[in-house]
Design an enzyme around this catalytic site. Structure first.
Site, PDB file in Angstrom:
ATOM      1  N   GLY A 233      47.071  33.164  33.353  1.00 37.10           N
ATOM      2  CA  GLY A 233      45.615  33.282  33.425  1.00 37.10           C
ATOM      3  C   GLY A 233      45.163  34.728  33.453  1.00 37.10           C
ATOM      4  O   GLY A 233      45.968  35.666  33.484  1.00 37.10           O
TER       5      GLY A 233
ATOM      6  N   HIS B 230      31.341  42.835  37.484  1.00 30.06           N
ATOM      7  CA  HIS B 230      30.202  42.291  38.228  1.00 30.06           C
ATOM      8  C   HIS B 230      29.339  43.441  38.746  1.00 30.06           C
ATOM      9  O   HIS B 230      29.858  44.470  39.205  1.00 30.06           O
ATOM     10  CB  HIS B 230      30.675  41.467  39.425  1.00 30.06           C
TER      11      HIS B 230
ATOM     12  N   CYS C 126      35.250  37.381  44.493  1.00 29.27           N
ATOM     13  CA  CYS C 126      35.144  38.712  43.891  1.00 29.27           C
ATOM     14  C   CYS C 126      33.836  39.417  44.255  1.00 29.27           C
ATOM     15  O   CYS C 126      33.826  40.629  44.525  1.00 29.27           O
ATOM     16  CB  CYS C 126      35.279  38.610  42.374  1.00 29.27           C
TER      17      CYS C 126
ATOM     18  N   SER D 184      33.846  36.683  32.479  1.00 30.20           N
ATOM     19  CA  SER D 184      35.260  36.551  32.839  1.00 30.20           C
ATOM     20  C   SER D 184      35.449  35.938  34.217  1.00 30.20           C
ATOM     21  O   SER D 184      36.503  35.366  34.505  1.00 30.20           O
ATOM     22  CB  SER D 184      35.960  37.916  32.778  1.00 30.20           C
TER      23      SER D 184
END
Length: 331
Positions: free
Chosen positions: A12, A238, A130, A160
């Protein structure tokens, strides 16, 4: 001392980042085992100039593994992480499965490494969301100096963050000029103010994660956290617009001084420079901060703009830093 390392979810986005960072940071590894589902088993991945075949997770015995990095989804962690932990492996889990368990530490090394002291009770350590990681790395120096009373945050989260399949779908939408513009699944050329399912209070699960995780990591449930999480048409990185109210007054100069001397933070040079995901949000390890300014309506209010690579710092790097902290501290 070298370590035997397993990566669950090796194929991944986060798994790939884990491998890159382990190599870049020369993490001491004597044996590397790559694990995935039946769909990915058999793939060949190169690491440190050696080829490794991805093995099937279902058949694996973790008994001789020192560190197990899990990043294959909460359902996989729910079944296999306790098995690995019970076999003596230190599990660092990058899913939401264990984050809200009071008996399992939720760690951002720059913020609350001290909470690792009792991790052996479960042998599982949770990696935060995150968005929470980059926000608390940015806010912790201020919180330690003046105690934060409230946080108002809007996130602008890259595609993502939804995984490889969604990133591939986004790329297809960008390239397909005939893609129907009215589709609810449209991420290209669009801004979607929903990440995760809606909770009973009208906030999404992604938003509530930031509330719960801030309270647990800062060890203070009285902090008011008011989040809005938004998916934006950016591939990686982000961004967050954060407004805080502190208990004690800090000047902007004092805030800049606090941030400039803190680990994991890259403070932009002046008031007119600021980070952007296209430049600072991909392939970077620091949390980037700019646009620091006083709140127009509150004497103890401060506003910041924060950008970080959600796959590296927001997932893979934080996990590896946890392992490094354990090794260095000899927990």
């Amino acid at each position: 001392m070298s370590n035997r390392v397993a990566i669950v979810g090796a194929t991944g986005l986060v798994g790939e980042a884990l491998l890159r960072i382990l190599q870049q940071r020369s993490f001491p590894i004597s044996e590397l085992v790559l694990l995935a589902s039946e769909r990915s088993a058999g793939q060949i991945i190169e690491f440190n100039e050696q080829e490794h075949e991805v093995r099937l997770l279902d058949d694996f015995d973790f008994e001789n593994i020192d560190f197990s990095f899990f990043s294959a989804g909460a359902n996989v962690s729910r079944v296999f992480a306790p098995k690995a932990a019970n076999s003596g492996s230190i599990v660092i889990d990058n899913t939401s499965e264990f984050r809200y368990d009071d008996h399992i530490p939720l760690i951002v090394p720059e913020v609350n490494a001290h909470a690792l002291k009792d991790f052996r009770k479960s042998n599982i350590i949770a990696n935060p969301n995150c968005s929470t990681i980059q926000m608390l790395v940015a806010l912790n120096p201020i919180h330690q100096a003046a105690r934060i009373k409230s946080i108002n945050v809007s996130t602008y989260q890259s595609i993502s963050g939804a995984g490889r399949s969604m990133l591939n779908e986004y790329d297809r939408q960008v390239l397909d000029s005939n893609y129907p513009q009215h589709e609810e699944s449209l991420f290209a050329h669009n801004v979607v103010p929903q990440i995760g399912s809606f909770e009973n209070n009208g906030y999404t699960l992604e938003e509530m994660k930031m509330v719960w995780e801030t309270h647990k990591i800062f060890e203070d449930k009285s902090i008011e956290v008011n989040p809005t999480a938004v998916r934006v048409p950016v591939r990686y990185g982000h961004s967050e617009s954060i407004g805080i109210i502190t208990e004690s007054y800090l000047s902007i100069g004092e805030v800049r001084e606090l941030l400039s001397g803190s680990l994991g933070i890259h403070l932009m040079q002046d008031d007119e420079s600021y980070p952007m995901p296209l430049k600072e949000g991909e392939g970077t390890d620091d949390v980037y901060i700019g646009r620091i300014r006083a709140d127009l309506n509150h004497s103890n209010g401060i506003n910041l703009w924060v950008v970080a690579d959600n796959i590296r710092k927001g997932a893979a790097l934080n996990s590896i830093q946890i392992a490094e902290t354990i090794i260095e501290s000899d927990y």
